[in-house]
Design an enzyme around this catalytic site. Structure first.
Site, PDB file in Angstrom:
ATOM      1  N   HIS A 275      12.937 -12.289 -36.701  1.00 17.15           N
ATOM      2  CA  HIS A 275      12.412 -12.701 -35.392  1.00 17.15           C
ATOM      3  C   HIS A 275      11.552 -13.952 -35.414  1.00 17.15           C
ATOM      4  CE1 HIS A 275       8.857 -10.700 -36.954  1.00 17.15           C
ATOM      5  NE2 HIS A 275       8.162 -11.274 -36.007  1.00 17.15           N
TER       6      HIS A 275
HETATM    7  C1  UD1 Z   1       5.092 -11.601 -31.542  1.00 18.32           C
HETATM    8  C2  UD1 Z   1       4.095 -12.329 -32.443  1.00 18.32           C
HETATM    9  C3  UD1 Z   1       4.597 -12.323 -33.894  1.00 18.32           C
HETATM   10  C4  UD1 Z   1       4.889 -10.918 -34.345  1.00 18.32           C
HETATM   11  C5  UD1 Z   1       5.878 -10.284 -33.385  1.00 18.32           C
HETATM   12  C6  UD1 Z   1       6.191  -8.862 -33.767  1.00 18.32           C
HETATM   13  C7  UD1 Z   1       2.828 -14.205 -31.477  1.00 18.32           C
HETATM   14  C8  UD1 Z   1       2.679 -15.657 -31.493  1.00 18.32           C
HETATM   15  N1  UD1 Z   1       3.934 -13.726 -32.072  1.00 18.32           N
HETATM   16  O1  UD1 Z   1       6.318 -12.338 -31.568  1.00 18.32           O
HETATM   17  O2  UD1 Z   1       3.598 -12.869 -34.719  1.00 18.32           O
HETATM   18  O3  UD1 Z   1       5.426 -10.951 -35.650  1.00 18.32           O
HETATM   19  O4  UD1 Z   1       5.308 -10.297 -32.058  1.00 18.32           O
HETATM   20  O5  UD1 Z   1       7.295  -8.378 -33.077  1.00 18.32           O
HETATM   21  O6  UD1 Z   1       1.974 -13.510 -30.978  1.00 18.32           O
HETATM   22  N2  UD1 Z   1      10.276  -9.419 -25.549  1.00 18.32           N
HETATM   23  C9  UD1 Z   1      10.901  -8.346 -25.015  1.00 18.32           C
HETATM   24  N3  UD1 Z   1      10.217  -7.163 -24.950  1.00 18.32           N
HETATM   25  C10 UD1 Z   1       8.942  -7.033 -25.367  1.00 18.32           C
HETATM   26  C11 UD1 Z   1       8.298  -8.152 -25.908  1.00 18.32           C
HETATM   27  C12 UD1 Z   1       8.973  -9.329 -25.993  1.00 18.32           C
HETATM   28  O7  UD1 Z   1      12.046  -8.403 -24.612  1.00 18.32           O
HETATM   29  O8  UD1 Z   1       8.380  -5.929 -25.278  1.00 18.32           O
HETATM   30  C13 UD1 Z   1      11.022 -10.703 -25.660  1.00 18.32           C
HETATM   31  C14 UD1 Z   1      10.797 -11.600 -24.482  1.00 18.32           C
HETATM   32  O9  UD1 Z   1      11.980 -12.302 -24.237  1.00 18.32           O
HETATM   33  C15 UD1 Z   1       9.743 -12.549 -24.971  1.00 18.32           C
HETATM   34  C16 UD1 Z   1      10.092 -12.657 -26.435  1.00 18.32           C
HETATM   35  O10 UD1 Z   1      10.576 -11.376 -26.803  1.00 18.32           O
HETATM   36  O11 UD1 Z   1       9.750 -13.766 -24.308  1.00 18.32           O
HETATM   37  C17 UD1 Z   1       8.974 -13.055 -27.328  1.00 18.32           C
HETATM   38  O12 UD1 Z   1       7.886 -12.148 -27.252  1.00 18.32           O
HETATM   39  P1  UD1 Z   1       6.417 -12.615 -27.713  1.00 18.32           P
HETATM   40  O13 UD1 Z   1       5.443 -11.507 -27.522  1.00 18.32           O
HETATM   41  O14 UD1 Z   1       6.066 -13.924 -27.091  1.00 18.32           O
HETATM   42  O15 UD1 Z   1       6.583 -12.927 -29.245  1.00 18.32           O
HETATM   43  P2  UD1 Z   1       7.378 -12.192 -30.417  1.00 18.32           P
HETATM   44  O16 UD1 Z   1       8.527 -13.032 -30.777  1.00 18.32           O
HETATM   45  O17 UD1 Z   1       7.619 -10.756 -30.108  1.00 18.32           O
END
Ligand code: UD1
Length: 362
Positions: free
Chosen positions: A205
């Site tokens: 990821h």
């Molecule tokens: C975040 C953390 C990363 C961690 C990871 C664990 C930051 C900068 N990044 O990354 O360090 O390793 O979590 O998983 O804080 N999304 C969903 N459902 C959810 C959450 C997210 O579909 O419940 C999708 C959305 O499209 C969203 C994308 O994932 O835009 C990214 O989510 P985000 O929380 O920004 O960062 P992660 O890639 O999950």
């Protein structure tokens, strides 16, 4: 002592669970559990509370997804109101996600003492959003709790006073130790029609691996080759699944024996990990968990902020180069990673040590 414990994303839940539990059992502490809502899907969030027996969050900020600036800013703005109302004596943050930094910044600006669990880790790669979060969080927190000794040097190099740093071990391993027996009883292998040590487990990821086509294609090429020899189970992060489809990489993967499945809960995933022949990942936490479980780990990154997993554990760094990934995976499958050692103080008692330090410093 009134403490607001902050969680936001999947890897935060297993770090806060043992701290929360220990604080509930100790009348010195009055813990409040706050979820920023950075992760919000049931499979990325609620299922972990259930698996880990964590209380429902007392407060949920429901910030959801967004750009880094927007997400961090939203947590700050909403968390500030909470801190002003709740008046905690300590804010405790874990890990390195946007919620971690946002909450620590609010506490520092309101002159509320803050504690950072998993402090001092450095990849020295400032293109990783997590590295920025780590450096800034450590610069403004009052209690820095370390998982490995190398973190002392990293903090010293940034001019952070030694007396703020406490080597306490690894709370993520507290959770692993406490739940391993329950995880053994998970029926995830039956549900996926897998048997012990006959498959690889993959997670992916990191933005540097999955947000652009070139690195994701190089990794996918390696997975296709490995997948022809050994099935690869791949609980895909929502963002990764989206990008694999966008870049047209899904079909080749699926044809070769890479099985995309939904994100798993904690117990199912722990069972899948301890039964895997090899783990391929770009996660931070998995490098640590595989080290303790003695499962070979191929990390699809050029660097790690957790060097002890390479020095003493089962971890090998391979980046996103197709040939290197295939070579190292083949070697690991053939049993070539040697005997790992459990790192110092990764003994299931880190949360208790953290509480002792907090009491003494109060
Ligand atoms: C975040 C953390 C990363 C961690 C990871 C664990 C930051 C900068 N990044 O990354 O360090 O390793 O979590 O998983 O804080 N999304 C969903 N459902 C959810 C959450 C997210 O579909 O419940 C999708 C959305 O499209 C969203 C994308 O994932 O835009 C990214 O989510 P985000 O929380 O920004 O960062 P992660 O890639 O999950």
């Amino acid at each position: 002592m009134k403490v607001v414990n902050v969680v936001g994303t999947r890897p935060n839940f297993m770090k806060v669970a043992p701290i929360m539990r220990a604080m509930v059992e100790d009348e010195f502490f009055q813990p409040v559990l706050l979820h920023t809502g950075q992760h919000y899907d049931r499979k990325m969030s609620k299922v972990f509370f259930e698996d880990l027996g964590m209380p429902r969050p007392d407060i949920n900020l429901s910030v959801g997804s967004g750009t880094h600036g927007r997400q961090t800013g939203q947590v700050m703005s909403l968390f500030e109101d909470v801190v002003l109302k709740e008046k905690p004596e300590l804010v405790l943050v874990v890990g390195d996600v946007n919620s971690t930094l946002a909450a620590a910044l609010v506490a520092a600006k309101l002159h509320i003492p803050a504690a950072h669990v998993e402090a001092g880790l450095r990849s020295f790669d400032r293109r990783m959003p997590e590295e920025i979060n780590r450096v800034l969080t450590d610069a403004i927190c009052d209690f820095l709790f370390l998982t490995e000794r190398s973190a002392f040097d990293n903090l010293a190099a940034e001019g952070i006073p030694r007396e703020k740093a406490f080597f306490v071990g690894n709370v993520m391993i507290d959770t692993l130790t406490a739940n391993k027996e329950r995880a053994e009883r998970s029926d995830i292998l039956d549900r996926l029609a897998l048997s012990e040590k006959t498959y690889a487990l993959l997670t992916l990821h990191r933005p540097s691996n999955v947000d652009e086509e070139a690195p994701l294609r190089r990794i996918a090429d390696a997975l296709v080759r490995i997948g022809r020899k050994l099935p690869i189970v791949f609980p895909a992060h929502p963002r990764t699944a989206k990008n694999l489809a966008k870049f047209g990489l899904l079909e080749d993967l699926q044809e070769s024996g890479v099985r995309l499945v939904e994100p798993m809960g904690y117990l199912d995933f722990l069972k899948a990990m301890l039964s895997a022949a090899v783990v391929l990942t770009d996660s931070g936490g998995l490098q640590e968990e595989t080290t303790v479980l003695g499962v070979p780990c191929i990390t699809l990154r050029e660097n790690t902020e957790r060097p002890i997993t390479v020095q003493e554990g089962t971890n090998v760094l391979v980046g996103s180069d197709t040939e290197r990934i295939v070579e190292e995976a083949e070697e690991a499958i053939a049993g070539g990673t040697g005997k790992p050692r459990t790192p110092e103080l990764w003994d299931g008692k880190a949360a208790a040590r953290i509480l002792t330090v907090l009491k003494e410093g109060a």
